[in-house]
Design a protein around this motif. Sequence first.
Motif, mmCIF file in Angstrom:
data_model
loop_
_atom_site.group_PDB
_atom_site.id
_atom_site.type_symbol
_atom_site.label_atom_id
_atom_site.label_comp_id
_atom_site.label_asym_id
_atom_site.label_seq_id
_atom_site.Cartn_x
_atom_site.Cartn_y
_atom_site.Cartn_z
ATOM 1 N N GLU A 22 49.391 48.392 35.743
ATOM 2 C CA GLU A 22 48.786 48.994 36.940
ATOM 3 C C GLU A 22 47.288 48.694 36.982
ATOM 4 O OE1 GLU A 22 50.188 50.732 39.579
ATOM 5 O OE2 GLU A 22 52.009 49.949 38.646
ATOM 6 N N LEU A 23 46.789 48.461 38.191
ATOM 7 C CA LEU A 23 45.368 48.169 38.358
ATOM 8 C C LEU A 23 44.555 49.454 38.440
ATOM 9 C CD1 LEU A 23 45.490 45.229 40.931
ATOM 10 C CD2 LEU A 23 45.197 45.104 38.451
ATOM 11 N N VAL A 24 43.414 49.453 37.753
ATOM 12 C CA VAL A 24 42.470 50.567 37.806
ATOM 13 C C VAL A 24 41.082 49.985 38.059
ATOM 14 C CG1 VAL A 24 43.800 52.092 36.293
ATOM 15 C CG2 VAL A 24 42.123 50.548 35.308
ATOM 16 N N THR A 25 40.180 50.819 38.501
ATOM 17 C CA THR A 25 38.819 50.367 38.783
ATOM 18 C C THR A 25 37.902 50.755 37.638
ATOM 19 O OG1 THR A 25 39.238 50.692 41.143
ATOM 20 C CG2 THR A 25 36.945 50.448 40.474
ATOM 21 N N ILE A 26 37.080 49.776 37.225
ATOM 22 C CA ILE A 26 36.092 50.025 36.175
ATOM 23 C C ILE A 26 34.708 49.646 36.688
ATOM 24 C CG2 ILE A 26 37.730 49.620 34.284
ATOM 25 C CD1 ILE A 26 36.289 46.863 33.898
ATOM 26 N N LYS B 281 34.578 34.868 36.214
ATOM 27 C CA LYS B 281 35.996 35.146 36.428
ATOM 28 C C LYS B 281 36.805 34.705 35.209
ATOM 29 C CE LYS B 281 37.651 34.965 40.631
ATOM 30 N NZ LYS B 281 38.272 34.587 41.901
ATOM 31 N N ILE B 282 37.813 35.530 34.838
ATOM 32 C CA ILE B 282 38.731 35.218 33.741
ATOM 33 C C ILE B 282 40.043 34.766 34.375
ATOM 34 C CG2 ILE B 282 39.972 36.118 31.742
ATOM 35 C CD1 ILE B 282 37.910 38.342 31.573
ATOM 36 N N TYR B 283 40.559 33.632 33.900
ATOM 37 C CA TYR B 283 41.807 33.081 34.440
ATOM 38 C C TYR B 283 42.932 33.361 33.447
ATOM 39 C CZ TYR B 283 38.478 30.754 37.453
ATOM 40 O OH TYR B 283 37.468 30.502 38.340
ATOM 41 N N LEU B 284 43.833 34.269 33.829
ATOM 42 C CA LEU B 284 44.960 34.648 32.979
ATOM 43 C C LEU B 284 46.268 34.280 33.671
ATOM 44 C CD1 LEU B 284 43.746 38.204 31.909
ATOM 45 C CD2 LEU B 284 43.556 36.090 30.602
ATOM 46 N N ILE B 285 47.358 34.282 32.910
ATOM 47 C CA ILE B 285 48.673 33.965 33.471
ATOM 48 C C ILE B 285 49.032 34.942 34.585
ATOM 49 C CG2 ILE B 285 51.150 33.926 32.967
ATOM 50 C CD1 ILE B 285 50.432 32.855 30.187
ATOM 51 N N GLY B 286 48.726 36.226 34.373
ATOM 52 C CA GLY B 286 49.067 37.259 35.347
ATOM 53 C C GLY B 286 48.168 37.282 36.568
ATOM 54 N N GLY B 287 47.099 36.495 36.578
ATOM 55 C CA GLY B 287 46.188 36.461 37.707
ATOM 56 C C GLY B 287 44.745 36.410 37.249
ATOM 57 N N ASP B 288 43.863 36.139 38.171
ATOM 58 C CA ASP B 288 42.441 36.035 37.868
ATOM 59 C C ASP B 288 41.795 37.416 37.900
ATOM 60 O OD1 ASP B 288 43.064 33.379 37.986
ATOM 61 O OD2 ASP B 288 42.142 33.045 39.949
ATOM 62 N N LEU B 289 40.858 37.632 36.990
ATOM 63 C CA LEU B 289 40.139 38.906 36.920
ATOM 64 C C LEU B 289 38.646 38.638 36.979
ATOM 65 C CD1 LEU B 289 42.124 40.541 33.982
ATOM 66 C CD2 LEU B 289 42.459 40.900 36.422
ATOM 67 N N GLY B 290 37.933 39.530 37.644
ATOM 68 C CA GLY B 290 36.491 39.405 37.691
ATOM 69 C C GLY B 290 36.035 38.767 38.983
ATOM 70 N N PRO B 291 34.803 38.371 39.053
ATOM 71 C CA PRO B 291 33.794 38.361 37.998
ATOM 72 C C PRO B 291 33.307 39.772 37.665
ATOM 73 C CG PRO B 291 32.816 37.719 40.084
ATOM 74 C CD PRO B 291 34.287 37.893 40.331
ATOM 75 N N PHE B 292 32.733 39.904 36.481
ATOM 76 C CA PHE B 292 32.240 41.184 35.998
ATOM 77 C C PHE B 292 30.722 41.189 36.069
ATOM 78 C CE2 PHE B 292 36.282 40.320 34.008
ATOM 79 C CZ PHE B 292 36.967 41.512 34.137
ATOM 80 N N ASN B 293 30.184 42.131 36.826
ATOM 81 C CA ASN B 293 28.735 42.301 36.949
ATOM 82 C C ASN B 293 28.398 43.753 36.664
ATOM 83 O OD1 ASN B 293 28.068 39.598 37.886
ATOM 84 N ND2 ASN B 293 29.217 40.166 39.717
ATOM 85 N N PRO B 294 27.338 44.006 35.881
ATOM 86 C CA PRO B 294 26.989 45.387 35.544
ATOM 87 C C PRO B 294 26.783 46.247 36.791
ATOM 88 C CG PRO B 294 25.664 43.844 34.273
ATOM 89 C CD PRO B 294 26.420 43.038 35.285
ATOM 90 N N GLY B 295 27.440 47.407 36.797
ATOM 91 C CA GLY B 295 27.274 48.373 37.873
ATOM 92 C C GLY B 295 28.133 48.133 39.102
ATOM 93 N N LEU B 296 28.848 47.006 39.176
ATOM 94 C CA LEU B 296 29.686 46.735 40.345
ATOM 95 C C LEU B 296 31.150 46.965 39.996
ATOM 96 C CD1 LEU B 296 28.066 43.465 41.740
ATOM 97 C CD2 LEU B 296 27.755 45.800 42.537
ATOM 98 N N PRO B 297 31.839 47.787 40.796
ATOM 99 C CA PRO B 297 33.245 48.092 40.492
ATOM 100 C C PRO B 297 34.123 46.843 40.594
ATOM 101 C CG PRO B 297 32.476 49.343 42.408
ATOM 102 C CD PRO B 297 31.373 48.463 41.987
ATOM 103 N N VAL B 298 35.123 46.785 39.722
ATOM 104 C CA VAL B 298 36.091 45.696 39.725
ATOM 105 C C VAL B 298 37.440 46.249 39.294
ATOM 106 C CG1 VAL B 298 35.528 44.960 37.368
ATOM 107 C CG2 VAL B 298 36.529 43.323 38.950
ATOM 108 N N TRP C 107 45.601 47.900 30.744
ATOM 109 C CA TRP C 107 45.465 47.459 29.349
ATOM 110 C C TRP C 107 44.067 46.919 29.071
ATOM 111 C CZ3 TRP C 107 44.124 42.457 28.379
ATOM 112 C CH2 TRP C 107 44.402 41.499 29.350
ATOM 113 N N LEU C 108 43.498 46.170 30.030
ATOM 114 C CA LEU C 108 42.154 45.626 29.849
ATOM 115 C C LEU C 108 41.103 46.726 29.962
ATOM 116 C CD1 LEU C 108 40.292 43.235 29.409
ATOM 117 C CD2 LEU C 108 40.350 42.820 31.889
ATOM 118 N N ALA C 109 41.307 47.640 30.904
ATOM 119 C CA ALA C 109 40.366 48.748 31.067
ATOM 120 C C ALA C 109 40.279 49.577 29.787
ATOM 121 C CB ALA C 109 40.784 49.616 32.245
ATOM 122 N N ILE C 110 41.421 49.846 29.169
ATOM 123 C CA ILE C 110 41.434 50.627 27.924
ATOM 124 C C ILE C 110 40.707 49.878 26.821
ATOM 125 C CG2 ILE C 110 42.938 51.516 26.091
ATOM 126 C CD1 ILE C 110 44.978 52.174 28.336
#
Length: 151
Positions: free
Chosen positions: A13-17, A25-42, A47-50
Amino acid sequence: MDAAEVEFLAEKELVTIIPNFSLDKIYLIGGDLGPFNPGLPVEVPLWLAINLKQRQKCRLLPPEWMDVASDNIPKADEIRTLVKDMWDTRIAKLRVSADSFVRQQEAHAELDNLTLMEINTSGAFLTRALNHMYKLRTNLQPSEGAQSQDF
């Protein structure tokens, strides 16, 4: 499904961090994640959030449905009681169906419209019970090579 399988499914399940690091951006089999910038929700899988939270790399934002406090819901206690009553009724019906299934010595059953939680709650017990019944039935049956003795 056991608890570990339900947990595995929930981790997708997707959650916001709110990250406190920068990463493209991170390229994974299940889909792309990011980009990650300090202070901006994504949005990321649970599993990744934890994992990021344990490493103090982000802050988890609670889902919108968690922001609703019980004092904002009229008759919250009554609703809570009704939901619990509904759960108890559904589990009682499931138990009656399982009891009927066992008493009739059926070989299979069809259970429609069960939630994942109901399956998880009763599945392990029912499987163990049916395995015990199978062992008892096979031990009570005379083996083919056995000869009867008259006393």
